[in-house]
Scaffold this motif. Structure first.
Motif, PDB file in Angstrom:
ATOM      1  N   GLU A   1       0.805  -1.216   0.000  1.00 41.34           N
ATOM      2  CA  GLU A   1       0.000   0.000   0.000  1.00 41.34           C
ATOM      3  C   GLU A   1       0.844   1.275   0.000  1.00 41.34           C
ATOM      4  OE1 GLU A   1      -2.819  -0.115   3.144  1.00 41.34           O
ATOM      5  OE2 GLU A   1      -3.853  -1.900   2.405  1.00 41.34           O
ATOM      6  N   LEU A   2       2.176   1.134  -0.055  1.00 40.01           N
ATOM      7  CA  LEU A   2       3.031   2.313  -0.100  1.00 40.01           C
ATOM      8  C   LEU A   2       3.158   2.830  -1.528  1.00 40.01           C
ATOM      9  CD1 LEU A   2       5.985   1.309   2.271  1.00 40.01           C
ATOM     10  CD2 LEU A   2       4.026   2.776   2.790  1.00 40.01           C
ATOM     11  N   LEU A   3       3.187   4.136  -1.680  1.00 35.91           N
ATOM     12  CA  LEU A   3       3.411   4.740  -2.981  1.00 35.91           C
ATOM     13  C   LEU A   3       4.889   4.669  -3.342  1.00 35.91           C
ATOM     14  CD1 LEU A   3       1.187   7.935  -2.590  1.00 35.91           C
ATOM     15  CD2 LEU A   3       0.575   5.758  -3.653  1.00 35.91           C
ATOM     16  N   GLU A   4       5.166   4.730  -4.652  1.00 31.43           N
ATOM     17  CA  GLU A   4       6.552   4.653  -5.106  1.00 31.43           C
ATOM     18  C   GLU A   4       7.382   5.819  -4.569  1.00 31.43           C
ATOM     19  OE1 GLU A   4       9.053   4.231  -9.313  1.00 31.43           O
ATOM     20  OE2 GLU A   4       6.852   4.207  -9.289  1.00 31.43           O
ATOM     21  N   GLU A   5       6.775   7.010  -4.495  1.00 28.21           N
ATOM     22  CA  GLU A   5       7.493   8.169  -3.960  1.00 28.21           C
ATOM     23  C   GLU A   5       7.830   7.974  -2.488  1.00 28.21           C
ATOM     24  OE1 GLU A   5       4.650   8.247  -5.513  1.00 28.21           O
ATOM     25  OE2 GLU A   5       5.108   9.203  -7.452  1.00 28.21           O
ATOM     26  N   GLU A   6       6.915   7.377  -1.733  1.00 24.98           N
ATOM     27  CA  GLU A   6       7.181   7.118  -0.320  1.00 24.98           C
ATOM     28  C   GLU A   6       8.312   6.116  -0.153  1.00 24.98           C
ATOM     29  OE1 GLU A   6       2.722   7.795   1.588  1.00 24.98           O
ATOM     30  OE2 GLU A   6       3.269   5.823   0.790  1.00 24.98           O
ATOM     31  N   ILE A   7       8.329   5.086  -0.985  1.00 25.88           N
ATOM     32  CA  ILE A   7       9.398   4.090  -0.907  1.00 25.88           C
ATOM     33  C   ILE A   7      10.750   4.719  -1.220  1.00 25.88           C
ATOM     34  CG2 ILE A   7      10.316   2.006  -1.999  1.00 25.88           C
ATOM     35  CD1 ILE A   7       7.487   0.978  -2.244  1.00 25.88           C
ATOM     36  N   ASP A   8      10.790   5.574  -2.245  1.00 32.19           N
ATOM     37  CA  ASP A   8      12.052   6.232  -2.609  1.00 32.19           C
ATOM     38  C   ASP A   8      12.554   7.128  -1.483  1.00 32.19           C
ATOM     39  OD1 ASP A   8      12.021   4.976  -5.046  1.00 32.19           O
ATOM     40  OD2 ASP A   8      11.119   6.676  -6.122  1.00 32.19           O
ATOM     41  N   GLU A   9      11.655   7.882  -0.864  1.00 31.92           N
ATOM     42  CA  GLU A   9      12.060   8.788   0.212  1.00 31.92           C
ATOM     43  C   GLU A   9      12.564   8.018   1.430  1.00 31.92           C
ATOM     44  OE1 GLU A   9      10.250  12.683   2.628  1.00 31.92           O
ATOM     45  OE2 GLU A   9       8.952  11.421   1.373  1.00 31.92           O
ATOM     46  N   MET A  10      11.854   6.949   1.781  1.00 32.02           N
ATOM     47  CA  MET A  10      12.302   6.125   2.902  1.00 32.02           C
ATOM     48  C   MET A  10      13.653   5.485   2.620  1.00 32.02           C
ATOM     49  SD  MET A  10       8.777   4.125   3.882  1.00 32.02           S
ATOM     50  CE  MET A  10       7.282   4.971   4.312  1.00 32.02           C
ATOM     51  N   GLY A  11      13.782   4.914   1.414  1.00 27.50           N
ATOM     52  CA  GLY A  11      15.026   4.235   1.070  1.00 27.50           C
ATOM     53  C   GLY A  11      16.216   5.173   1.079  1.00 27.50           C
ATOM     54  N   PHE A  12      16.048   6.385   0.547  1.00 29.79           N
ATOM     55  CA  PHE A  12      17.153   7.340   0.513  1.00 29.79           C
ATOM     56  C   PHE A  12      17.581   7.729   1.920  1.00 29.79           C
ATOM     57  CE2 PHE A  12      18.537  11.828   0.456  1.00 29.79           C
ATOM     58  CZ  PHE A  12      19.704  11.671  -0.277  1.00 29.79           C
TER      59      PHE A  12
END
Length: 459
Positions: A432-443
């Motif tokens: 349920e996570l958005l791609e933008e949220e995943i990128d921000e968390m990962g960075f």
């Protein structure tokens, strides 16, 4: 005549000696001052008298005269000895110095109470560089740990509200077989961090297993293994109305949305929350706009959000009436919270590990960072459970190592966009996570691997 001449010559000599002495005394007054000139005059007078006696003729036949002359000489000598010596001649450079006042007896020094002896000062040593583990423990205890007042007051308020709600449902809906309400929250299980700000109220929905069955999520239109459907069975033999829950059926399935809407109306319009709040010394407001069943509680010492979840327990599954957003309204979310907490505590009890401590720190860090907020709770617990299968050293001394290892594992899962559930590998907890949220968390977590202190800064 000769005698007269002798006496006159003597007077002339005396007069000449006297004028010389007067001149000396006058000059002495200028040089020595008044006191010094006085001393010199006395001494000069005594010497002059001795000279006069030595040069003047005495009567040879008068023995008293000789005796008198000796006595006078002794008196004059005594006078000379008794005369204080004149001060030593001052040098030219001394004349410019100020005259000293007469010496006075020293005044007694005032008694001053001496202050108590100060404790010996210990020189502060230069600041020592803290290890990552010390920083984590200090950060948690000072900024992430739940205050004791909140930790004790929040459950008390929730239990009181739970009792009031239970009484209301029994009176208002006696035909619906609700079970006993109970609390569920990381706060109660010792896994909460930062604030005691939310608690779940679980409302058991008791179903007759002969009339209801579970449909796996893969077999539903959602194709999501995390959601289930509850189907009404044997309508041919047990027609609608046989079960008290048939009023919430939509297309032969027990609708979580229909049940939530009914309960929402009760919470908003049928319960006298101001009266209940006054009894508890707080203000209680139901959240009207939300689709969730939620109460906001404000107390002098704590602000609490209480969410109500109807829950069905069948076939070893725990299903919550928490459907996803969208047109699908008959789905029930499978909850692993009870199994998560039980497994973590079981593992810690087996090896005296620090998994729960590590989880509290991670939950606090993620909740304090808006970008990482969605990772707190269940995702972090599943990462720790996965890591426990490969890392056996979970002692307290290895807390910092395990903390960094969890960050590395999270980065790996975020790169793939998949975090499999520990209890069902078909379920992706990142779905349920958005791609933008995943990128921000990962960075952010990628930077924190090399510099974990970034996560300890206040946001």
């Amino acid at each position: 005549m000769a005698e007269f001449t002798h006496q006159r010559g003597k007077r002339q000599e005396d007069g000449g000696l006297g004028s010389v002495l007067d001149l000396l005394l006058a000059n002495a007054r200028l040089v020595l001052g008044v006191s010094g000139a006085a001393v010199l005059a006395i001494a000069t007078l005594a010497v002059k008298r001795l000279i006069d006696r030595a040069t003047s003729p005495r009567d040879e036949g008068d023995p008293k005269a000789e005796q008198k002359t000796l006595e006078e000489s002794w008196q004059d000598l005594a006078l000379i000895k008794a005369t204080p010596k004149p001060p030593a001649k001052q040098r030219r450079e001394d004349l410019s110095e100020p005259l000293l006042s007469p010496a006075r007896p020293p005044a007694p020094e005032p008694r001053v109470c001496s202050p108590p002896p100060e404790a010996p000062r210990v020189e502060s040593s230069p600041p020592r560089c803290l290890t990552l583990q010390e920083k984590l423990l200090s950060h948690y205890s000072s900024r992430l740990a739940v205050p004791e007042a909140q930790a004790s007051l929040a459950p008390q308020l929730a239990r009181s509200i739970c009792a009031q709600l239970q009484n209301f449902l029994r009176i208002k809906c006696p035909e619906l077989p609700f079970g006993s309400l109970f609390l569920s929250s990381p706060l109660l299980d010792g896994l909460e961090a930062l604030a005691a700000d939310h608690i779940h109220l679980m409302l058991p929905v008791v179903l007759d297993t002969a009339l209801w069955s579970l449909i796996p999520g893969e077999d539903t239109v959602a194709r999501n293994p995390q959601y289930w459907m509850i189907k009404r069975t044997d309508l041919e033999y047990f027609p609608r109305g046989r079960s008290p829950w048939d009023r919430f059926i939509v297309g032969r399935y027990l609708s979580s949305n229909a049940l939530n809407e009914t309960l929402h109306k009760m919470l908003v319009a049928s319960i006298n929350w101001p009266a209940i709040g006054s009894l508890l010394g707080s203000v209680i407001h139901p959240v009207v706009a939300s689709q969730e069943l939620k109460l906001e509680v404000k107390h002098d010492q704590v602000e609490l959000s209480i969410a109500l979840f109807p829950v069905v327990e069948m076939e070893d599954k725990v299903l919550l009436a928490a459907p996803p957003e969208g047109p699908v309204e008959n789905l029930w979310l499978e909850s692993f919270y009870r199994a998560e907490v039980s497994k973590v505590k079981e593992l810690d009890a087996g090896d005296a590990g620090a998994r729960q401590h590590c989880l509290r720190i991670l939950n606090g860090v993620c909740k304090s960072h808006p970008a990482l907020h969605k990772l707190s709770g269940s995702p972090l617990t599943h990462v720790i459970l996965h890591l426990s299968a490969t890392s056996s050293d979970w002692a307290e001394e290895s807390l910092a190592d395990r903390f960094q290892q969890v960050l590395e594992e999270l980065v790996g899962y975020l790169e793939k966009g998949i975090l499999p559930s520990y209890f069902n590998h078909k379920i992706n907890l990142f779905c349920e996570l958005l791609e933008e949220e995943i990128d921000e968390m990962g960075f952010m977590l990628y930077r924190a691997i090399s510099e974990p202190e970034l996560l300890l800064k206040e946001k």
